[in-house]
Design a protein around this motif. Structure first.
Motif, PDB file in Angstrom:
ATOM      1  N   VAL A 173     -13.009  12.735 -58.289  1.00 21.27           N
ATOM      2  CA  VAL A 173     -12.194  13.666 -59.063  1.00 21.27           C
ATOM      3  C   VAL A 173     -12.976  14.974 -59.195  1.00 21.27           C
ATOM      4  N   GLU A 174     -12.493  16.023 -58.550  1.00 22.06           N
ATOM      5  CA  GLU A 174     -13.197  17.310 -58.564  1.00 22.06           C
ATOM      6  C   GLU A 174     -12.779  18.099 -59.803  1.00 22.06           C
ATOM      7  N   PRO A 175     -13.689  18.340 -60.720  1.00 24.63           N
ATOM      8  CA  PRO A 175     -13.325  18.993 -61.979  1.00 24.63           C
ATOM      9  C   PRO A 175     -12.700  20.369 -61.762  1.00 24.63           C
ATOM     10  N   GLY A 176     -11.665  20.650 -62.570  1.00 22.24           N
ATOM     11  CA  GLY A 176     -11.079  21.980 -62.603  1.00 22.24           C
ATOM     12  C   GLY A 176     -10.149  22.326 -61.466  1.00 22.24           C
ATOM     13  N   ARG A 177     -10.027  21.472 -60.479  1.00 25.81           N
ATOM     14  CA  ARG A 177      -9.186  21.778 -59.320  1.00 25.81           C
ATOM     15  C   ARG A 177      -7.767  21.261 -59.528  1.00 25.81           C
ATOM     16  N   HIS A 178      -6.792  22.118 -59.169  1.00 30.06           N
ATOM     17  CA  HIS A 178      -5.398  21.704 -59.229  1.00 30.06           C
ATOM     18  C   HIS A 178      -4.888  21.411 -57.821  1.00 30.06           C
ATOM     19  N   HIS A 179      -3.613  21.120 -57.714  1.00 28.78           N
ATOM     20  CA  HIS A 179      -3.083  20.617 -56.437  1.00 28.78           C
ATOM     21  C   HIS A 179      -3.157  21.656 -55.315  1.00 28.78           C
ATOM     22  N   PHE A 180      -3.125  22.929 -55.659  1.00 29.49           N
ATOM     23  CA  PHE A 180      -3.099  23.953 -54.616  1.00 29.49           C
ATOM     24  C   PHE A 180      -4.495  24.390 -54.182  1.00 29.49           C
ATOM     25  N   ASP A 181      -5.509  24.235 -55.044  1.00 32.56           N
ATOM     26  CA  ASP A 181      -6.839  24.691 -54.639  1.00 32.56           C
ATOM     27  C   ASP A 181      -7.819  23.545 -54.368  1.00 32.56           C
ATOM     28  N   VAL A 182      -7.376  22.305 -54.560  1.00 33.09           N
ATOM     29  CA  VAL A 182      -8.297  21.178 -54.385  1.00 33.09           C
ATOM     30  C   VAL A 182      -8.766  21.027 -52.945  1.00 33.09           C
ATOM     31  N   VAL A 183      -7.996  21.535 -52.008  1.00 34.41           N
ATOM     32  CA  VAL A 183      -8.316  21.361 -50.595  1.00 34.41           C
ATOM     33  C   VAL A 183      -9.217  22.475 -50.060  1.00 34.41           C
ATOM     34  N   GLU A 184      -9.491  23.483 -50.877  1.00 35.21           N
ATOM     35  CA  GLU A 184     -10.249  24.643 -50.398  1.00 35.21           C
ATOM     36  C   GLU A 184     -11.677  24.302 -49.988  1.00 35.21           C
ATOM     37  N   GLY A 185     -12.192  23.175 -50.472  1.00 42.85           N
ATOM     38  CA  GLY A 185     -13.547  22.784 -50.093  1.00 42.85           C
ATOM     39  C   GLY A 185     -13.734  22.583 -48.603  1.00 42.85           C
ATOM     40  N   LEU A 186     -12.647  22.343 -47.872  1.00 48.17           N
ATOM     41  CA  LEU A 186     -12.763  22.172 -46.422  1.00 48.17           C
ATOM     42  C   LEU A 186     -13.134  23.465 -45.707  1.00 48.17           C
ATOM     43  N   GLU A 187     -13.060  24.579 -46.410  1.00 53.12           N
ATOM     44  CA  GLU A 187     -13.419  25.849 -45.777  1.00 53.12           C
ATOM     45  C   GLU A 187     -14.921  26.054 -45.665  1.00 53.12           C
ATOM     46  N   ARG A 188     -15.711  25.249 -46.392  1.00 51.94           N
ATOM     47  CA  ARG A 188     -17.161  25.467 -46.428  1.00 51.94           C
ATOM     48  C   ARG A 188     -17.889  24.163 -46.122  1.00 51.94           C
ATOM     49  N   PRO A 189     -18.771  24.167 -45.130  1.00 46.92           N
ATOM     50  CA  PRO A 189     -19.435  22.920 -44.736  1.00 46.92           C
ATOM     51  C   PRO A 189     -20.315  22.336 -45.827  1.00 46.92           C
ATOM     52  N   GLU A 190     -20.807  23.186 -46.746  1.00 43.77           N
ATOM     53  CA  GLU A 190     -21.699  22.692 -47.795  1.00 43.77           C
ATOM     54  C   GLU A 190     -20.938  22.139 -48.998  1.00 43.77           C
ATOM     55  N   HIS A 191     -19.628  22.322 -49.039  1.00 42.17           N
ATOM     56  CA  HIS A 191     -18.861  21.851 -50.194  1.00 42.17           C
ATOM     57  C   HIS A 191     -18.818  20.316 -50.203  1.00 42.17           C
ATOM     58  N   PRO A 192     -18.847  19.692 -51.383  1.00 33.84           N
ATOM     59  CA  PRO A 192     -18.830  18.221 -51.433  1.00 33.84           C
ATOM     60  C   PRO A 192     -17.642  17.577 -50.728  1.00 33.84           C
ATOM     61  N   LEU A 193     -16.476  18.226 -50.727  1.00 37.20           N
ATOM     62  CA  LEU A 193     -15.333  17.648 -50.013  1.00 37.20           C
ATOM     63  C   LEU A 193     -15.602  17.601 -48.518  1.00 37.20           C
TER      64      LEU A 193
END
Length: 267
Positions: free
Chosen positions: A235-255
């Motif tokens: 469960v990624e804190p603070g993320r809603h349905h539209f921005d939860v996937v944004e982590g895929l844009e950065r290789p260092e992001h936990p997602l």
């Protein structure tokens, strides 16, 4: 009971209308850059106009292939709206395939599932190496469905190393009580057959990802799948349905790290 509001995301996200244009602009910018470098191809995997996939290539020989399946409640969007989400895996040396598919009500969800399996099979034939699957919302449902026995050809299924459904719909039965079912046309039989919740527990490592600020229904859907499959739910804190996937844009992001790492994520 009418569950339409329970599954309505945009109505509960400030500035929701601004997100699709931003997605499209970011997707077009990355796609144009890749095309200029000869690192982008569009392939047909079936006879329909929407049965195409976009293949994005890293600068060097790929470590493997990530497949991202878009969401939109099986009713809207295409792969071209989401090219920017390939940025993280590309930077980490992975190729990325993004399939489009026919939309309801022109087809049923079961047909979309079959199309996505065909798209993954097509993409896998283009490149050797391991496969990692991820998808958002309805796309999370679709990549989870790929783990059902016999859904993918045996040689393709054997290459799947990890699956990360993001905010997936794991039990489709509640959607029969929403207004959108006029277009989805789910009945009890199809809803159950198309629900990953009722599939055998997969042997492939799965991490379910969901935003902490999402609608309670989506947190429930994620946790139901985690419980049924005995897999971690992040469960990624603070993320809603539209921005939860944004982590895929950065290789260092936990997602992105959960998708690309060689270890299963902890719960």
């Amino acid at each position: 009971m009418d569950l339409s509001d329970a599954y309505a995301n945009a109505a509960h996200i400030p500035g929701a209308a601004d997100y699709p244009p931003r997605w499209q602009a970011a997707a077009a910018a990355l796609r144009e850059g890749l095309e200029a470098q000869g690192r982008f191809r569009r392939l047909s995997y079936g006879p329909g106009a929407r049965q195409v996939l976009d293949l994005c290539l890293p600068e060097a020989a790929p470590r493997g292939l990530v497949v991202f399946v878009h969401g939109g409640y099986w009713l809207r969007f295409s792969a071209s709206d989401w090219t920017h989400l390939a940025a993280g895996p590309l930077a980490a040396g992975w190729a990325v395939a993004l399939p489009s598919y026919d939309l309801c009500p022109a087809v049923r969800i079961a047909q979309i599932t079959t199309q996505v399996a065909s798209a993954i099979t097509c993409a896998a034939s283009e490149l050797p190496g391991p496969l990692r699957l991820t998808g958002h919302s309805a796309g999370g449902h679709l990549v989870a469905r790929m783990l059902a026995p016999g859904m993918l050809p045996a040689d393709v299924a054997a290459r799947v190393e990890k699956v990360v459904p993001v905010s997936p719909l794991s039990d489709l039965r509640p959607l029969m009580q929403t207004a959108m079912n006029a277009d989805l046309r789910l009945d009890e039989s199809e809803a159950r057959a198309e629900s990953p919740l009722f599939q055998p527990v997969p042997e492939v490592p799965v991490t379910v990802w969901v935003g902490g600020a999402e609608r309670p229904a989506f947190l429930d859907q994620a946790r139901w799948l985690g419980a049924a499959w005995s897999c971690p739910v992040q469960v990624e804190p603070g993320r809603h349905h539209f921005d939860v996937v944004e982590g895929l844009e950065r290789p260092e992001h936990p997602l992105c790290a959960a998708l690309l790492s060689d270890q299963a994520s902890a719960g």
